[in-house]
Design a protein around this motif. Structure first.
Motif, PDB file in Angstrom:
ATOM      1  N   ALA A 103      -6.623  14.289  27.619  1.00  0.00           N
ATOM      2  CA  ALA A 103      -7.400  14.171  26.364  1.00  0.00           C
ATOM      3  C   ALA A 103      -8.353  15.334  26.160  1.00  0.00           C
ATOM      4  O   ALA A 103      -8.801  15.573  25.034  1.00  0.00           O
ATOM      5  CB  ALA A 103      -8.169  12.859  26.360  1.00  0.00           C
ATOM      6  N   SER A 104      -8.660  16.043  27.228  1.00  0.00           N
ATOM      7  CA  SER A 104      -9.608  17.148  27.060  1.00  0.00           C
ATOM      8  C   SER A 104      -8.903  18.470  26.772  1.00  0.00           C
ATOM      9  O   SER A 104      -9.521  19.534  26.876  1.00  0.00           O
ATOM     10  CB  SER A 104     -10.497  17.274  28.303  1.00  0.00           C
ATOM     11  N   MET A 105      -7.632  18.406  26.391  1.00  0.00           N
ATOM     12  CA  MET A 105      -6.915  19.662  26.087  1.00  0.00           C
ATOM     13  C   MET A 105      -7.586  20.389  24.921  1.00  0.00           C
ATOM     14  O   MET A 105      -8.173  19.768  24.028  1.00  0.00           O
ATOM     15  CB  MET A 105      -5.431  19.400  25.784  1.00  0.00           C
ATOM     16  N   SER A 106      -7.485  21.715  24.956  1.00  0.00           N
ATOM     17  CA  SER A 106      -8.157  22.490  23.908  1.00  0.00           C
ATOM     18  C   SER A 106      -7.175  23.186  22.966  1.00  0.00           C
ATOM     19  O   SER A 106      -7.595  23.793  21.976  1.00  0.00           O
ATOM     20  CB  SER A 106      -9.097  23.524  24.538  1.00  0.00           C
TER      21      SER A 106
ATOM     22  N   LYS B 213      -1.235  26.970  27.711  1.00  0.00           N
ATOM     23  CA  LYS B 213      -0.707  25.906  28.573  1.00  0.00           C
ATOM     24  C   LYS B 213      -0.479  26.478  29.968  1.00  0.00           C
ATOM     25  O   LYS B 213      -0.150  27.661  30.123  1.00  0.00           O
ATOM     26  CB  LYS B 213       0.604  25.364  27.993  1.00  0.00           C
ATOM     27  N   MET B 214      -0.614  25.638  30.983  1.00  0.00           N
ATOM     28  CA  MET B 214      -0.550  26.150  32.354  1.00  0.00           C
ATOM     29  C   MET B 214       0.395  25.313  33.210  1.00  0.00           C
ATOM     30  O   MET B 214       0.593  24.141  32.942  1.00  0.00           O
ATOM     31  CB  MET B 214      -1.975  26.135  32.944  1.00  0.00           C
TER      32      MET B 214
ATOM     33  N   ASP C 204      -7.737  24.073  32.064  1.00  0.00           N
ATOM     34  CA  ASP C 204      -8.881  23.184  32.322  1.00  0.00           C
ATOM     35  C   ASP C 204      -8.585  21.724  31.975  1.00  0.00           C
ATOM     36  O   ASP C 204      -9.506  20.920  31.844  1.00  0.00           O
ATOM     37  CB  ASP C 204     -10.100  23.663  31.512  1.00  0.00           C
ATOM     38  N   ALA C 205      -7.318  21.405  31.776  1.00  0.00           N
ATOM     39  CA  ALA C 205      -6.959  20.015  31.457  1.00  0.00           C
ATOM     40  C   ALA C 205      -5.623  19.692  32.106  1.00  0.00           C
ATOM     41  O   ALA C 205      -4.568  20.003  31.571  1.00  0.00           O
ATOM     42  CB  ALA C 205      -6.880  19.822  29.943  1.00  0.00           C
TER      43      ALA C 205
END
Lengths: 379, 380
Positions: B137-140, B156-157, B131-132
């Protein structure tokens, strides 16, 4: 490798910017008389000659000088669209032919006159039947009693109605030659200016030669085997590349500034992706075309064959990009851009000529394809 | 301005082309069809000196400048090396190894760089998440300090080399309350408990590079595996953009030169209506457009490389221009190459089909064209 301009080059660009700022606006030249345009052009030629602009890059200078010259041309083209084209056809094309192939006192005098900005020159090249295979020129001279008699017809000659000196490309002794004629030569007739879609401040016309007589020393005869037509077109292509870069520079700047200042829905329109993304694509095309053009003229010095091919590539890319950038600028500027006097509207119309003049983008692609295939040109 | 390469650089490029044609290209189609990573070729690239070209000789590198390194990438493309292998090379040498080299301690450099430069170890970088993507900056993924360790959790993708990597540089939030300033970078070795790679993803193109997710499930690593200081990760990730916009784009430039030659050869031999199709202007036009793209792209890529050699901070606008142009304009060119080959171009018999699929990644990987446009429009 070095992607920076020297300080000296930057000074030249600044000088050209200052000179270009004094040029009459494009819309003021649109309906002007031949005399008015002639006066503006003469003033511009003299000023540019004083700045050293007209003499640079004409005699096969170093690669770096060629790049500097291209960037200087782009600077002028961005601010004084029509006068730039008129200046360059007089000097960078006809003046360059004289600098490259001129011999004898008469030709030296012509060269000096053109490159010092004293005279306006025109080069008459295009004919009815000229095409990708360079069909033989129909304008032909013959020798008679120590003089040369030349007849033929030429189309779309930029500066013809204003020119003091006209170089007419034809054949003499079955070789390409340039017949140097004074404007008032008997048998030389210039048509009324041809109305054009763009380049409002240039004047082009058809030229007819009916048994014009000129002294032999007024014939510019390049050395046997010189690809005269290809070289003349190449020089014109360089001018048109710079013209296209200048158009992109002006249209992009106009659209960007507008997009930052014009507000809609409570924010500058550049904040909308439809506008911001369009500007991004425009800048990408402009910067890409710019670097390709610089690399093309840089390559010419040491690798003429490779350089010529790169000039075709750059000419196609830059002139087609110019139309797209100007068109996109119009969309961003909306009604403002559609008004006469907008740099983008003027560039949109003028861009077509940059694709047609010199080697057309269609023929350039055929040539590039031929080279990739290892075929002789125009097969 | 000066667009010239040194004599040594020109010679080196020729050597790389010769090497690649002999040692890599003969197996490219087979590996692509099987979706296999070519370990043998990768190791040979290490032996030849390509993988560590820009690292100092004392660390097993070649001591080359950036322009020379970019030339090697162009040469690989020009020789006909597939986009999967060049992508794997880029992720390994630039996104992973170079980050360790630039920001690691002497001990980390000594430990990792020689083995990465030789190809004995394979590296990857874990930045994107499900989703980032460009919105880093929106990494979780988080990294929590616990005594002398960090505990990492997250996924991680789209990780190139993920399933085959021995070493990963992974970005995670050490301060989840912060945006960019909360991101840090870590080195994680294969086999670390809690660290695993998902199965390779099936992809449209660049099939010889293996791509997967990386899973961090209470993955405990020593605190000394932190690269630089806490909070410096975002800047490190941004520095890899310099490579994204030069060395990683260079194979596309070389590949275009390869395509022009392949298409010209085909057009000269393929006869229709009594003459080679190369005699038709429509075919010449396609060839011309391929060449024009390649020439236009070249100067953009080398401009970034040259600036990097001068030690200048990355001009994000110029970098995005290069990425946007190559991403968007390479597609019509490879499309034309397939069309020019007619039905043959649609089959695996001719590698234009593979190049077409490989190139489809150009406007996606390393930041989509849309993201480049966002960057340009903000900076202009």
């Amino acid at each position: 490798m070095n992607y920076d301009f020297s300080e000296e080059a930057e000074k030249l660009f600044e000088a050209i910017r200052s000179i270009a700022a004094t040029a009459p606006a494009e819309e003021d030249l649109a309906g002007a008389t031949v005399d008015t345009i002639s006066a503006a052009l003469r003033e511009m030629l003299k000023t540019l000659a004083g700045a050293g602009y007209l003499q640079d890059g004409l005699a096969g200078d170093a690669s770096e000088s060629a790049v500097n010259q291209m960037a200087a041309m782009e600077t002028l083209a961005g601010q004084a669209r029509s006068l730039f084209l008129a200046v360059e056809m007089s000097t960078r094309v006809l003046g360059r032919a004289l600098a490259r192939w001129g011999t004898g006192a008469t030709q030296e005098q012509w060269r000096e006159g053109l490159l010092q900005g004293q005279w306006i020159g025109a080069l008459a090249l295009s004919e009815e039947a000229m095409n990708v295979q360079n069909d033989p020129l129909a304008t032909v001279g013959s020798r008679k009693d120590g003089r040369v008699v030349v007849s033929g017809g030429k189309h779309y000659v930029i500066n013809a109605p204003l020119a003091d000196k006209i170089g007419v490309v034809g054949l003499l002794d079955d070789r390409p030659a340039i017949f140097m004629l004074d404007a008032g030569t008997e048998g030389l007739s210039i048509s009324e200016p041809v109305p054009t879609m763009g380049y409002d401040g240039i004047r082009m016309a058809d030229v007819t030669l009916d048994a014009c007589v000129l002294p032999e020393e007024n014939v510019l005869l390049p050395p046997e085997g010189t690809p005269v037509l290809d070289l003349l077109r190449q020089w014109e292509n360089e001018v048109l590349m710079a013209a296209a870069l200048g158009m992109m520079q002006a249209a992009f700047a106009e659209a960007r500034d507008f997009a930052k200042s014009h507000r809609s829905g409570g924010k500058p329109v550049i904040a909308y992706q439809e506008v911001g993304f369009k500007l991004s694509e425009m800048l990408t095309l402009y910067q890409t075309a710019q670097l390709l053009a610089y690399r093309a003229v840089w390559t010419l010095k040491d690798q003429p064959k490779e350089g010529a091919a790169l000039i075709w590539c750059a000419k196609v890319f830059a002139t087609e990009a110019a139309e797209r950038v100007a068109g996109d600028a119009l969309r961003i500027l909306a009604g403002q851009g559609y008004r006469a006097g907008s740099a983008s509207e003027s560039a949109y119309r003028a861009a077509k000529w940059t694709q047609i003049g010199g080697i057309s983008t269609e023929i350039a692609r055929v040539r590039i394809g031929d080279q990739a295939l290892g075929y002789a040109p125009g097969r | 301005m000066d667009f010239s390469f040194s004599r040594e650089q020109v010679m080196f490029k020729k050597e790389v082309i010769r090497f690649a044609k002999k040692e890599i290209v003969p197996r490219v189609q087979e590996h692509d069809l099987n979706g296999e990573f070519d370990f043998q070729s990768f190791r040979k690239m290490g032996d030849f000196g390509i993988l560590g070209l820009h690292f100092p000789e004392e660390l097993g590198g070649g001591g080359a400048d950036v322009v020379t390194t970019v030339l090697a990438g162009e040469a690989l493309g020009e020789a006909g090396v597939d986009g999967g292998l060049t992508l794997a090379y880029g992720a390994h040498s630039f996104l992973c190894a170079d980050t360790i080299f630039r920001h690691g301690t002497d001990a980390q450099r000594q430990h990792y760089i020689p083995k990465l430069a030789s190809g004995e170890w394979i590296g990857c970088m874990g930045l994107s998440e499900p989703d980032a993507g460009s919105d880093v900056a929106s990494m979780s993924t988080t990294a929590t300090r616990q005594g002398d360790t960090y505990v990492l959790n997250g996924t991680k993708m789209w990780i190139t080399n993920g399933p085959i990597a021995d070493v990963a540089v992974v970005y995670a939030k050490t301060d989840p309350d912060q945006q960019h300033a909360g991101i840090s970078a870590f080195i994680i070795d294969k086999g670390t408990p809690g660290f695993s790679a998902g199965p390779p993803l099936l992809k449209m193109g660049v099939r010889t590079s293996k791509t997967s997710e990386l899973v961090l499930n209470n993955c405990v690593i020593p605190a000394e595996n932190l690269l630089g200081n806490e909070g410096e990760g975002f800047l490190m990730a941004m520095q890899t953009v310099e490579w994204d916009r030069s060395a990683l784009l260079a194979p596309f430039v070389g590949s275009t030169t390869y395509l022009v030659k392949k298409c010209a050869d085909y057009a000269k031999g393929r006869v229709q209506f009594g003459k080679p199709i190369g005699h038709y202007q429509a075919i010449k036009r396609k060839l011309a457009d391929m060449r024009i793209f390649g020439e236009a792209a070249r100067a953009l890529v080398y401009r970034i490389a040259w600036c990097k050699d001068q030690g200048r901070p990355l001009n994000h606008l110029e970098a995005a221009v290069a990425k946007l142009f190559i991403g968007d304009w390479s597609l019509p060119v490879t499309n034309d190459a397939v069309t020019l080959h007619g039905g043959y171009g649609y089959t695996h018999e001719f590698d234009v089909e593979r190049i077409f699929r490989d190139t489809r990644l150009a406007p996606i990987g390393g930041g989509t064209s849309e993201v480049q446009k966002m960057i340009i429009s903000r900076l202009m």
